[in-house]
Write a protein that holds these residues in place. Structure first.
Motif, PDB file in Angstrom:
ATOM      1  N   SER A  99       0.827  -1.215   0.000  1.00  0.00           N
ATOM      2  CA  SER A  99       0.000   0.000   0.000  1.00  0.00           C
ATOM      3  C   SER A  99       0.856   1.259   0.000  1.00  0.00           C
ATOM      4  O   SER A  99       0.526   2.247  -0.668  1.00  0.00           O
ATOM      5  CB  SER A  99      -0.919   0.008   1.224  1.00  0.00           C
ATOM      6  OG  SER A  99      -1.799  -1.079   1.188  1.00  0.00           O
ATOM      7  N   ARG A 105      -2.402   6.435  -4.933  1.00  0.00           N
ATOM      8  CA  ARG A 105      -3.670   5.796  -5.302  1.00  0.00           C
ATOM      9  C   ARG A 105      -4.498   5.478  -4.060  1.00  0.00           C
ATOM     10  O   ARG A 105      -5.719   5.647  -4.047  1.00  0.00           O
ATOM     11  CB  ARG A 105      -3.410   4.519  -6.102  1.00  0.00           C
ATOM     12  CG  ARG A 105      -4.674   3.828  -6.591  1.00  0.00           C
ATOM     13  CD  ARG A 105      -4.353   2.514  -7.280  1.00  0.00           C
ATOM     14  NE  ARG A 105      -3.658   1.574  -6.412  1.00  0.00           N
ATOM     15  CZ  ARG A 105      -4.263   0.818  -5.487  1.00  0.00           C
ATOM     16  NH1 ARG A 105      -5.561   0.905  -5.301  1.00  0.00           N
ATOM     17  NH2 ARG A 105      -3.563  -0.023  -4.759  1.00  0.00           N
ATOM     18  N   VAL A 106      -3.820   5.023  -2.975  1.00  0.00           N
ATOM     19  CA  VAL A 106      -4.527   4.699  -1.730  1.00  0.00           C
ATOM     20  C   VAL A 106      -5.187   5.945  -1.152  1.00  0.00           C
ATOM     21  O   VAL A 106      -6.359   5.905  -0.726  1.00  0.00           O
ATOM     22  CB  VAL A 106      -3.550   4.062  -0.716  1.00  0.00           C
ATOM     23  CG1 VAL A 106      -4.201   3.920   0.643  1.00  0.00           C
ATOM     24  CG2 VAL A 106      -3.072   2.718  -1.217  1.00  0.00           C
ATOM     25  N   GLN A 108      -6.087   8.630  -2.795  1.00  0.00           N
ATOM     26  CA  GLN A 108      -7.187   9.023  -3.684  1.00  0.00           C
ATOM     27  C   GLN A 108      -8.423   8.146  -3.451  1.00  0.00           C
ATOM     28  O   GLN A 108      -9.553   8.635  -3.469  1.00  0.00           O
ATOM     29  CB  GLN A 108      -6.739   8.938  -5.144  1.00  0.00           C
ATOM     30  CG  GLN A 108      -7.718   9.570  -6.118  1.00  0.00           C
ATOM     31  CD  GLN A 108      -7.931  11.053  -5.858  1.00  0.00           C
ATOM     32  OE1 GLN A 108      -6.969  11.819  -5.802  1.00  0.00           O
ATOM     33  NE2 GLN A 108      -9.181  11.473  -5.719  1.00  0.00           N
ATOM     34  N   GLN A 109      -8.224   6.860  -3.192  1.00  0.00           N
ATOM     35  CA  GLN A 109      -9.354   5.979  -2.881  1.00  0.00           C
ATOM     36  C   GLN A 109     -10.035   6.396  -1.581  1.00  0.00           C
ATOM     37  O   GLN A 109     -11.269   6.385  -1.486  1.00  0.00           O
ATOM     38  CB  GLN A 109      -8.889   4.526  -2.763  1.00  0.00           C
ATOM     39  CG  GLN A 109      -8.611   3.862  -4.091  1.00  0.00           C
ATOM     40  CD  GLN A 109      -8.136   2.425  -3.922  1.00  0.00           C
ATOM     41  OE1 GLN A 109      -7.795   1.998  -2.818  1.00  0.00           O
ATOM     42  NE2 GLN A 109      -8.093   1.694  -5.024  1.00  0.00           N
ATOM     43  N   VAL A 110      -9.240   6.773  -0.569  1.00  0.00           N
ATOM     44  CA  VAL A 110      -9.820   7.241   0.693  1.00  0.00           C
ATOM     45  C   VAL A 110     -10.639   8.506   0.459  1.00  0.00           C
ATOM     46  O   VAL A 110     -11.745   8.661   1.004  1.00  0.00           O
ATOM     47  CB  VAL A 110      -8.705   7.485   1.739  1.00  0.00           C
ATOM     48  CG1 VAL A 110      -9.252   8.191   2.966  1.00  0.00           C
ATOM     49  CG2 VAL A 110      -8.047   6.182   2.127  1.00  0.00           C
ATOM     50  N   ASP A 112     -12.137   9.393  -2.333  1.00  0.00           N
ATOM     51  CA  ASP A 112     -13.356   9.033  -3.060  1.00  0.00           C
ATOM     52  C   ASP A 112     -14.377   8.376  -2.140  1.00  0.00           C
ATOM     53  O   ASP A 112     -15.584   8.623  -2.262  1.00  0.00           O
ATOM     54  CB  ASP A 112     -13.021   8.097  -4.231  1.00  0.00           C
ATOM     55  CG  ASP A 112     -12.175   8.796  -5.304  1.00  0.00           C
ATOM     56  OD1 ASP A 112     -12.164  10.057  -5.320  1.00  0.00           O
ATOM     57  OD2 ASP A 112     -11.524   8.096  -6.100  1.00  0.00           O
ATOM     58  N   ILE A 113     -13.920   7.539  -1.215  1.00  0.00           N
ATOM     59  CA  ILE A 113     -14.842   6.887  -0.279  1.00  0.00           C
ATOM     60  C   ILE A 113     -15.490   7.923   0.642  1.00  0.00           C
ATOM     61  O   ILE A 113     -16.682   7.845   0.953  1.00  0.00           O
ATOM     62  CB  ILE A 113     -14.093   5.811   0.539  1.00  0.00           C
ATOM     63  CG1 ILE A 113     -13.719   4.627  -0.360  1.00  0.00           C
ATOM     64  CG2 ILE A 113     -14.927   5.322   1.722  1.00  0.00           C
ATOM     65  CD1 ILE A 113     -12.792   3.622   0.278  1.00  0.00           C
ATOM     66  N   THR A 119      -8.602  16.172  -6.121  1.00  0.00           N
ATOM     67  CA  THR A 119      -7.593  15.245  -6.648  1.00  0.00           C
ATOM     68  C   THR A 119      -6.302  15.441  -5.873  1.00  0.00           C
ATOM     69  O   THR A 119      -5.827  16.568  -5.702  1.00  0.00           O
ATOM     70  CB  THR A 119      -7.350  15.514  -8.140  1.00  0.00           C
ATOM     71  OG1 THR A 119      -8.594  15.404  -8.832  1.00  0.00           O
ATOM     72  CG2 THR A 119      -6.363  14.523  -8.715  1.00  0.00           C
TER      73      THR A 119
END
Length: 197
Positions: A99, A105-106, A108-110, A112-113, A119
Motif C-alpha cells: 500500500s 492511489r490509496v 485518492q481511494q480514501v 473518493d470513499i 484530486t
C-alpha cells in the motif's frame, strides 16, 4: 594475661566414643531429608558455575565439558505464540508495504470513499514517503524476528517482542499517512471546507 593451660593435643577435646569418618560423595538420587547430616561434596577441578534457575545445583564446571541437559527447554507455548505473531506480522507488513509503494492511489481511494471532491496532487511527496515508510516497516519487522529468535534461544519470554514491534509499525504507518495527507495543501483546504459546510 596469658593462658597457662597446656594446649590440647589432636583429638583430646572430642567427645568420648566419637570417630572421624571421611566425607562420602553425594548420591544424586538419594533423598536429602533421609540423611541426618548434610553430605559434603569433594572439591572439583575447576570453579563451579551455579545455574540461576535451580539454586544450589551446579550448572557446569569450567574445567570440564558442559552438560547439554542443564539448560531449561524452550517454552513451547511461548514459541508457538511468538511464531504465530511473527507470521501475522509478516503478512501485515507485506500488505502495508504494498500500500505504501502506491500511496497516491490509496489516498485518492480514501478521498473518493469519503466523497471529498479533490484530486491528490502531492505525488512526489507520496512516492518518497511511501519508500521511506516501506523501509521503516521492513526494518521493524526484521528487528522483531531477530530479537524474538534471540530471546527464544536464550530461553526467555519472546511473545511481547512481536506485539511491541506491531504497535511501533502501526505508529510509523500512521505517521507516514499523516505526512502524506498534509503534504497536499489543496487537500487540507478541501477537508477544512467540507468540515465547515
Amino acid at each position: 594475661m596469658t593462658d597457662e593451660r597446656p594446649k590440647p593435643k589432636y583429638g583430646e577435646l572430642a567427645p568420648e566414643g566419637w570417630v572421624w569418618k571421611p566425607p562420602q560423595e553425594a548420591v544424586p538420587d538419594a533423598d536429602e531429608s533421609a540423611s541426618p547430616a548434610p553430605a559434603t561434596v569433594p572439591a572439583r577441578s575447576g570453579p563451579v558455575v551455579r545455574d540461576a534457575r535451580a539454586p544450589g545445583a551446579p550448572a557446569s564446571s569450567r574445567g570440564g565439558s558442559g552438560d547439554p541437559g542443564v539448560r531449561a527447554p524452550i517454552a513451547t507455548g511461548d514459541a508457538i505464540v511468538t511464531s504465530l505473531l511473527l507470521a501475522i506480522g509478516f503478512f501485515t507488513t507485506i500488505n502495508s508495504i504494498a500500500s505504501l509503494l502506491d500511496l497516491r492511489r490509496v489516498i485518492q481511494q480514501v478521498l473518493d470513499i469519503q466523497k471529498i471532491d479533490v484530486t491528490y496532487t502531492a505525488t512526489g511527496a507520496a512516492s518518497l514517503l511511501g519508500i521511506v515508510g516501506s523501509v521503516v516497516l521492513a526494518l521493524i519487522y526484521a528487528a522483531a524476528v531477530w530479537l524474538s529468535v534471540k530471546a527464544l534461544r536464550a530461553r526467555r519470554r519472546a511473545f511481547f517482542i512481536p506485539l511491541a514491534c506491531g504497535v511501533l509499525s502501526f505508529m510509523a504507518l500512521f505517521f507516514v499517512l499523516m505526512l502524506a495527507f498534509f503534504a497536499d495543501g489543496a487537500l487540507i483546504n478541501a477537508i477544512v471546507d467540507s468540515q465547515g459546510a
